[in-house]
Design an enzyme around this catalytic site. Sequence first.
Site, PDB file in Angstrom:
ATOM      1  N   ARG A 104     -89.532  72.384 -25.565  1.00  8.53           N
ATOM      2  CA  ARG A 104     -89.203  73.411 -24.584  1.00  8.53           C
ATOM      3  C   ARG A 104     -88.759  74.658 -25.316  1.00  8.53           C
ATOM      4  O   ARG A 104     -87.811  74.617 -26.087  1.00  8.53           O
ATOM      5  CB  ARG A 104     -88.050  72.888 -23.720  1.00  8.53           C
ATOM      6  CG  ARG A 104     -88.282  73.024 -22.270  1.00  8.53           C
ATOM      7  CD  ARG A 104     -87.257  72.306 -21.457  1.00  8.53           C
ATOM      8  NE  ARG A 104     -85.881  72.646 -21.738  1.00  8.53           N
ATOM      9  CZ  ARG A 104     -84.940  72.703 -20.804  1.00  8.53           C
ATOM     10  NH1 ARG A 104     -85.236  72.474 -19.553  1.00  8.53           N
ATOM     11  NH2 ARG A 104     -83.705  72.962 -21.110  1.00  8.53           N
ATOM     12  N   THR A 108     -87.604  80.528 -22.818  1.00  5.49           N
ATOM     13  CA  THR A 108     -88.302  80.510 -21.521  1.00  5.49           C
ATOM     14  C   THR A 108     -88.191  79.165 -20.801  1.00  5.49           C
ATOM     15  O   THR A 108     -88.514  79.078 -19.614  1.00  5.49           O
ATOM     16  CB  THR A 108     -89.801  80.773 -21.732  1.00  5.49           C
ATOM     17  OG1 THR A 108     -90.329  79.694 -22.524  1.00  5.49           O
ATOM     18  CG2 THR A 108     -90.033  82.084 -22.457  1.00  5.49           C
ATOM     19  N   ASP A 200     -78.440  67.249 -24.842  1.00  3.82           N
ATOM     20  CA  ASP A 200     -79.801  67.291 -25.398  1.00  3.82           C
ATOM     21  C   ASP A 200     -80.184  65.903 -25.908  1.00  3.82           C
ATOM     22  O   ASP A 200     -79.650  65.434 -26.917  1.00  3.82           O
ATOM     23  CB  ASP A 200     -79.861  68.316 -26.536  1.00  3.82           C
ATOM     24  CG  ASP A 200     -81.284  68.545 -27.008  1.00  3.82           C
ATOM     25  OD1 ASP A 200     -81.965  67.559 -27.365  1.00  3.82           O
ATOM     26  OD2 ASP A 200     -81.728  69.702 -27.010  1.00  3.82           O
ATOM     27  N   ASP A 203     -81.576  65.612 -29.605  1.00  4.73           N
ATOM     28  CA  ASP A 203     -80.520  65.788 -30.614  1.00  4.73           C
ATOM     29  C   ASP A 203     -79.613  64.563 -30.670  1.00  4.73           C
ATOM     30  O   ASP A 203     -79.178  64.149 -31.749  1.00  4.73           O
ATOM     31  CB  ASP A 203     -79.678  67.032 -30.296  1.00  4.73           C
ATOM     32  CG  ASP A 203     -80.372  68.314 -30.725  1.00  4.73           C
ATOM     33  OD1 ASP A 203     -81.322  68.237 -31.524  1.00  4.73           O
ATOM     34  OD2 ASP A 203     -79.957  69.388 -30.255  1.00  4.73           O
TER      35      ASP A 203
HETATM   36  C1  PRP Z   1     -86.426  67.757 -23.710  1.00  3.44           C
HETATM   37  C2  PRP Z   1     -86.725  66.456 -23.014  1.00  3.44           C
HETATM   38  C3  PRP Z   1     -87.982  66.776 -22.255  1.00  3.44           C
HETATM   39  C4  PRP Z   1     -87.769  68.209 -21.860  1.00  3.44           C
HETATM   40  C5  PRP Z   1     -87.316  68.232 -20.425  1.00  3.44           C
HETATM   41  O1  PRP Z   1     -87.202  67.911 -24.818  1.00  3.44           O
HETATM   42  O2  PRP Z   1     -86.847  65.379 -23.899  1.00  3.44           O
HETATM   43  O3  PRP Z   1     -89.172  66.651 -23.029  1.00  3.44           O
HETATM   44  O4  PRP Z   1     -86.736  68.720 -22.702  1.00  3.44           O
HETATM   45  O5  PRP Z   1     -87.224  69.536 -19.966  1.00  3.44           O
HETATM   46  P1  PRP Z   1     -88.221  70.139 -18.885  1.00  3.44           P
HETATM   47  O6  PRP Z   1     -88.333  69.124 -17.791  1.00  3.44           O
HETATM   48  O7  PRP Z   1     -87.509  71.382 -18.452  1.00  3.44           O
HETATM   49  O8  PRP Z   1     -89.526  70.415 -19.554  1.00  3.44           O
HETATM   50  P2  PRP Z   1     -87.075  69.143 -25.841  1.00  3.44           P
HETATM   51  O9  PRP Z   1     -88.002  70.216 -25.441  1.00  3.44           O
HETATM   52  O10 PRP Z   1     -85.632  69.520 -25.970  1.00  3.44           O
HETATM   53  O11 PRP Z   1     -87.656  68.575 -27.195  1.00  3.44           O
HETATM   54  P3  PRP Z   1     -87.204  67.336 -28.107  1.00  3.44           P
HETATM   55  O12 PRP Z   1     -87.549  66.083 -27.371  1.00  3.44           O
HETATM   56  O13 PRP Z   1     -88.050  67.536 -29.308  1.00  3.44           O
HETATM   57  O14 PRP Z   1     -85.741  67.463 -28.388  1.00  3.44           O
HETATM   58  N1  URA Z   2     -83.657  68.490 -22.187  1.00  4.82           N
HETATM   59  C1  URA Z   2     -82.587  67.723 -22.508  1.00  4.82           C
HETATM   60  O1  URA Z   2     -82.595  67.041 -23.556  1.00  4.82           O
HETATM   61  N2  URA Z   2     -81.537  67.726 -21.683  1.00  4.82           N
HETATM   62  C2  URA Z   2     -81.504  68.450 -20.542  1.00  4.82           C
HETATM   63  O2  URA Z   2     -80.494  68.398 -19.809  1.00  4.82           O
HETATM   64  C3  URA Z   2     -82.618  69.238 -20.225  1.00  4.82           C
HETATM   65  C4  URA Z   2     -83.688  69.244 -21.061  1.00  4.82           C
END
Ligand code: PRP
Ligand code: URA
Length: 209
Positions: A104, A108, A200, A203
Amino acid sequence: MGKVVVMDHPLIQHKIGLMRRTETGSKDFRTLAGEVAMFECYEATRDLELQDVEIETPICKTTVKELKGKKLAVVPILRAGLGMVDGMLEMIPAAKVGHIGLYRDPETAKPVEYYCKLPADCANREVFVVDPMLATGGSAIAAIQMLKDKGVKSIRFMCIIAAPEGVKALTDAHPDVDLYIGALDDHLNEHKYIVPGLGDAGDRIFGTK
Ligand code: PRP
Ligand code: URA
């Protein structure tokens, strides 16, 4: 219209409660994510088709049930979705595993694609897309569209925590997809994080905070 199933099992609720706590470290968080995925998988496979098969026990001939129909695949959305894969494979060890890489954009909150590797026969499989968080729904919507573009017809989406905004966006975009949700939270904050949520997920799983 696909199903939207919010888990009500006490063990799932208890484990998600532990995941939410700030003091839960990466090792325990990872373990819990895998356990919740395993329990959710049990629910999300409840309606898989069965067929009768004649077998012999050491005592006599009998008829037993065995899975029929499409083979299965698990597709985590990288990175955080990886935390659910082992739990899924505990329940459905014969499933193949594909990977979709999306992150994400922090400005944005829109998904950016960076990887896609799927089983060659994924179009003929029942695919379980897994990601712990459904926030705006952008990542899940994009991942499911990538699968549909590859010809996949049967898709279920599983997450640990969802925001109502994400559920609406996903069911509007892909009304044919069944959703399995560990806990349905209240809303998204101004940074598009789920409230109360768990922070997150990526993380916390990988200790990168
Ligand atoms: C997080 C989560 C989803 C997304 C959800 O991933 O694991 O994939 O955000 O958000 P959305 O519904 O608004 O798209 P992130 O983009 O933080 O990446 P990561 O898994 O690499 O930490
Ligand atoms: N991605 C995450 O990991 N946590 C949230 O709350 C939203 C998006």
